[in-house]
Design a protein around this motif. Structure first.
Motif: not given
Length: 184
Positions: A18-27, A75-79, A83-86, A100-102
């Protein structure tokens, strides 16, 4: 290092990720920041009008531009930072691995899990994993902060953000029911 033995009762390739897609995180970060920023900007504009400022049409355009641009950048700053640690989670015959993220990853054998449960709703859903004892959980070396924990009395639980994971929290819960039906 833990002295507990993982009981392997199935094929070694029985892993579900199970992963967190980067696009869903950003949105998701974008709409949360946009909602908060728009409210703060509206309150600021209201107070400035109450205290005597009279914005003209040019000022309104500037406020509208700020309301659209700042959330995109914020919103771009946390992404970029994560980026590699979602957040992610893997289940296999050896146990459950998650981060967990980070945060640093944690490994728990199936025999070391006292309970698991989902808390929250929508994109803010969290998985709370409680080990039988503290020595069952093994923090895996790697980048990131210490794992997220929740302490209640003598009990320590690990928390993972799963609301944005793909497949979703319902599939994750079904997988956990399949692996440990008596503890979910």
């Amino acid at each position: 290092m833990t002295s507990h033995v993982d009981q392997v009762l199935g094929p070694s390739d029985d892993t579900v990720s199970f992963i967190q897609p980067r696009a869903m995180f950003y949105v998701t970060v974008l709409w949360v920041v946009a909602a908060a920023w728009t409210v703060m900007l509206g309150v600021y504009l209201l107070f400035s009008v109450v205290f005597g400022a009279r914005p003209d049409a040019g000022d309104i355009v500037v406020y509208a531009e700020i309301a659209m641009i700042v959330p995109v950048i914020a919103a771009a700053v946390p992404l970029l930072l994560f980026y590699r640690r979602l957040g992610w989670l893997h289940t296999s015959v050896h146990g459950i691995d998650f981060a967990a993220t980070g945060r640093k990853a944690v490994h728990l054998p199936w025999s070391g899990i006292a309970s698991v449960g989902l808390h929250g709703w929508g994109p803010f859903t969290e998985l709370v994993v409680t080990p039988i004892a503290g020595d069952y959980a093994r923090v895996i070396d790697g980048p990131g902060f210490a794992p997220r924990t929740r302490h209640r009395g003598e009990e320590t639980s690990y928390v993972v953000d799963v609301g944005l994971m793909s497949p979703g929290p319902e599939v994750l819960l079904a997988e956990l029911h399949r692996r440990i039906p008596s503890k979910v």
